[in-house]
Motif scaffolding. Sequence first.
Motif, PDB file in Angstrom:
ATOM      1  N   THR A 145       0.835  -1.202   0.000  1.00 19.31           N
ATOM      2  CA  THR A 145       0.000   0.000   0.000  1.00 19.31           C
ATOM      3  C   THR A 145       0.871   1.253   0.000  1.00 19.31           C
ATOM      4  O   THR A 145       0.589   2.218  -0.721  1.00 19.31           O
ATOM      5  N   ILE A 146       1.925   1.232   0.789  1.00 22.05           N
ATOM      6  CA  ILE A 146       2.847   2.372   0.839  1.00 22.05           C
ATOM      7  C   ILE A 146       3.512   2.573  -0.511  1.00 22.05           C
ATOM      8  O   ILE A 146       3.588   3.689  -1.023  1.00 22.05           O
ATOM      9  N   ALA A 147       3.969   1.481  -1.117  1.00 25.75           N
ATOM     10  CA  ALA A 147       4.614   1.572  -2.434  1.00 25.75           C
ATOM     11  C   ALA A 147       3.649   2.157  -3.463  1.00 25.75           C
ATOM     12  O   ALA A 147       4.011   3.067  -4.218  1.00 25.75           O
ATOM     13  N   SER A 148       2.429   1.654  -3.482  1.00 24.40           N
ATOM     14  CA  SER A 148       1.437   2.138  -4.431  1.00 24.40           C
ATOM     15  C   SER A 148       1.155   3.625  -4.229  1.00 24.40           C
ATOM     16  O   SER A 148       1.122   4.396  -5.192  1.00 24.40           O
ATOM     17  N   ALA A 149       0.972   4.044  -2.991  1.00 29.41           N
ATOM     18  CA  ALA A 149       0.678   5.448  -2.700  1.00 29.41           C
ATOM     19  C   ALA A 149       1.870   6.352  -3.035  1.00 29.41           C
ATOM     20  O   ALA A 149       1.689   7.513  -3.406  1.00 29.41           O
ATOM     21  N   ALA A 150       3.089   5.813  -2.911  1.00 33.80           N
ATOM     22  CA  ALA A 150       4.291   6.583  -3.243  1.00 33.80           C
ATOM     23  C   ALA A 150       4.557   6.598  -4.749  1.00 33.80           C
ATOM     24  O   ALA A 150       5.416   7.348  -5.215  1.00 33.80           O
ATOM     25  N   GLY A 151       3.834   5.769  -5.488  1.00 32.90           N
ATOM     26  CA  GLY A 151       4.013   5.721  -6.935  1.00 32.90           C
ATOM     27  C   GLY A 151       5.245   4.957  -7.369  1.00 32.90           C
ATOM     28  O   GLY A 151       5.814   5.231  -8.431  1.00 32.90           O
ATOM     29  N   VAL A 152       5.666   3.992  -6.549  1.00 32.46           N
ATOM     30  CA  VAL A 152       6.819   3.159  -6.909  1.00 32.46           C
ATOM     31  C   VAL A 152       6.402   1.697  -6.874  1.00 32.46           C
ATOM     32  O   VAL A 152       5.402   1.330  -6.252  1.00 32.46           O
ATOM     33  N   ASP A 153       7.170   0.874  -7.538  1.00 35.54           N
ATOM     34  CA  ASP A 153       6.913  -0.559  -7.541  1.00 35.54           C
ATOM     35  C   ASP A 153       7.202  -1.122  -6.149  1.00 35.54           C
ATOM     36  O   ASP A 153       8.145  -0.702  -5.479  1.00 35.54           O
ATOM     37  N   ARG A 154       6.394  -2.079  -5.722  1.00 37.34           N
ATOM     38  CA  ARG A 154       6.590  -2.626  -4.376  1.00 37.34           C
ATOM     39  C   ARG A 154       7.950  -3.313  -4.238  1.00 37.34           C
ATOM     40  O   ARG A 154       8.524  -3.348  -3.157  1.00 37.34           O
ATOM     41  N   ARG A 155       8.488  -3.821  -5.362  1.00 39.99           N
ATOM     42  CA  ARG A 155       9.828  -4.427  -5.303  1.00 39.99           C
ATOM     43  C   ARG A 155      10.882  -3.388  -4.917  1.00 39.99           C
ATOM     44  O   ARG A 155      11.864  -3.711  -4.257  1.00 39.99           O
ATOM     45  N   THR A 156      10.661  -2.140  -5.321  1.00 33.11           N
ATOM     46  CA  THR A 156      11.572  -1.055  -4.941  1.00 33.11           C
ATOM     47  C   THR A 156      11.603  -0.897  -3.432  1.00 33.11           C
ATOM     48  O   THR A 156      12.668  -0.734  -2.826  1.00 33.11           O
ATOM     49  N   VAL A 157      10.441  -0.966  -2.820  1.00 40.94           N
ATOM     50  CA  VAL A 157      10.351  -0.829  -1.366  1.00 40.94           C
ATOM     51  C   VAL A 157      10.990  -2.039  -0.686  1.00 40.94           C
ATOM     52  O   VAL A 157      11.797  -1.887   0.241  1.00 40.94           O
ATOM     53  N   TYR A 158      10.651  -3.240  -1.157  1.00 45.77           N
ATOM     54  CA  TYR A 158      11.186  -4.456  -0.529  1.00 45.77           C
ATOM     55  C   TYR A 158      12.691  -4.600  -0.734  1.00 45.77           C
ATOM     56  O   TYR A 158      13.377  -5.198   0.098  1.00 45.77           O
ATOM     57  N   ARG A 159      13.222  -4.054  -1.828  1.00 47.62           N
ATOM     58  CA  ARG A 159      14.663  -4.105  -2.050  1.00 47.62           C
ATOM     59  C   ARG A 159      15.393  -3.271  -0.992  1.00 47.62           C
ATOM     60  O   ARG A 159      16.471  -3.619  -0.533  1.00 47.62           O
ATOM     61  N   ARG A 160      14.778  -2.171  -0.608  1.00 49.98           N
ATOM     62  CA  ARG A 160      15.389  -1.255   0.357  1.00 49.98           C
ATOM     63  C   ARG A 160      15.083  -1.647   1.805  1.00 49.98           C
ATOM     64  O   ARG A 160      15.891  -1.449   2.701  1.00 49.98           O
ATOM     65  N   PHE A 161      13.879  -2.184   2.025  1.00 51.59           N
ATOM     66  CA  PHE A 161      13.420  -2.511   3.386  1.00 51.59           C
ATOM     67  C   PHE A 161      12.881  -3.932   3.395  1.00 51.59           C
ATOM     68  O   PHE A 161      11.864  -4.211   2.771  1.00 51.59           O
ATOM     69  N   ALA A 162      13.549  -4.805   4.107  1.00 52.09           N
ATOM     70  CA  ALA A 162      13.160  -6.219   4.134  1.00 52.09           C
ATOM     71  C   ALA A 162      11.822  -6.430   4.849  1.00 52.09           C
ATOM     72  O   ALA A 162      11.086  -7.359   4.515  1.00 52.09           O
ATOM     73  N   THR A 163      11.521  -5.564   5.814  1.00 48.80           N
ATOM     74  CA  THR A 163      10.288  -5.716   6.590  1.00 48.80           C
ATOM     75  C   THR A 163       9.638  -4.355   6.798  1.00 48.80           C
ATOM     76  O   THR A 163      10.280  -3.310   6.621  1.00 48.80           O
ATOM     77  N   ARG A 164       8.384  -4.397   7.231  1.00 48.47           N
ATOM     78  CA  ARG A 164       7.673  -3.168   7.568  1.00 48.47           C
ATOM     79  C   ARG A 164       8.360  -2.478   8.745  1.00 48.47           C
ATOM     80  O   ARG A 164       8.435  -1.257   8.815  1.00 48.47           O
ATOM     81  N   GLU A 165       8.885  -3.264   9.674  1.00 44.15           N
ATOM     82  CA  GLU A 165       9.588  -2.707  10.825  1.00 44.15           C
ATOM     83  C   GLU A 165      10.851  -1.964  10.381  1.00 44.15           C
ATOM     84  O   GLU A 165      11.198  -0.936  10.952  1.00 44.15           O
ATOM     85  N   ALA A 166      11.536  -2.481   9.368  1.00 45.72           N
ATOM     86  CA  ALA A 166      12.717  -1.791   8.845  1.00 45.72           C
ATOM     87  C   ALA A 166      12.321  -0.466   8.202  1.00 45.72           C
ATOM     88  O   ALA A 166      13.015   0.548   8.375  1.00 45.72           O
ATOM     89  N   LEU A 167      11.210  -0.471   7.480  1.00 42.90           N
ATOM     90  CA  LEU A 167      10.709   0.773   6.890  1.00 42.90           C
ATOM     91  C   LEU A 167      10.331   1.751   7.995  1.00 42.90           C
ATOM     92  O   LEU A 167      10.681   2.934   7.948  1.00 42.90           O
ATOM     93  N   LEU A 168       9.620   1.273   8.995  1.00 37.59           N
ATOM     94  CA  LEU A 168       9.208   2.125  10.105  1.00 37.59           C
ATOM     95  C   LEU A 168      10.428   2.702  10.818  1.00 37.59           C
ATOM     96  O   LEU A 168      10.453   3.893  11.161  1.00 37.59           O
TER      97      LEU A 168
END
Length: 181
Positions: A30-53
Motif C-alpha cells: 500500500t505504501i509503495a502504491s501510494a508513493a508511486g513506486v513498484d513494491r519491489r523497490t520498497v522491498y529491495r530497500r526494506f526487508a520488513t515493515r519494521e525496517a521501513l518504520l
Amino acid sequence: MRADAARNLDLVLRTGARLLAEDPATSMSTIASAAGVDRRTVYRRFATREALLSAVFMAKLDNVDLVFEQARLDEAPVQVALHRYVEGIVPVSRQWPVDMHRMMRGDPTAYARAREQSRRLDRFVERAVDEGLFRDDLPVGWLRALLDQVVSTAAHQFTDLAPPEAADRVVESLLNGIGSH
C-alpha cells in the motif's frame, strides 16, 4: 545513490510516515502504491515493515536535529530560538506525523535519539525559565508539556497556517497566555 533512487526513497519514507500514522497496520504494498513506486523497490530497500518504520523514525529524528541546529537553542536569544524552533518543527511534525511514543517502544536506537532530543528541549525550557521568558513558579515538565501540545495543535489542527504564522501564534500564546489583559 542516484538522484531518482534518492527521490524514490524520500517518497517512500514520507508516504510511509503519513500512512503509518493513519494506520499502523498499513502494508508495504500500500505504501509503495501510494508513493508511486513498484513494491519491489520498497522491498529491495526494506526487508520488513519494521525496517521501513525504523527508517521513517530516523528520518524524522534527522529532521528534528536539523531544526534544533537552525534554531540555535543553546546560543540564540531565547525568544528568537523559540520562534525558530516552532517555525521549523511545525513542518517536520506535518511531514513526519509518526507517533513518537510508538517509535520509542519499538526501536531502541530511535528511542535513545528521541530521549536525547527531549532532554535537549527540556534544557532549552529550563533556559527560558532561567532567563525569565517562562514563569518560574510552574514545573519545567508542565511548561514543556504546554510547548509540545501547542506546537502539536498548530501543526495538526491548523494546517492552513504557514509555519511562520504558526510560530507567531504559538510564541504569542505561550508568552502572553489567552486571558484578556
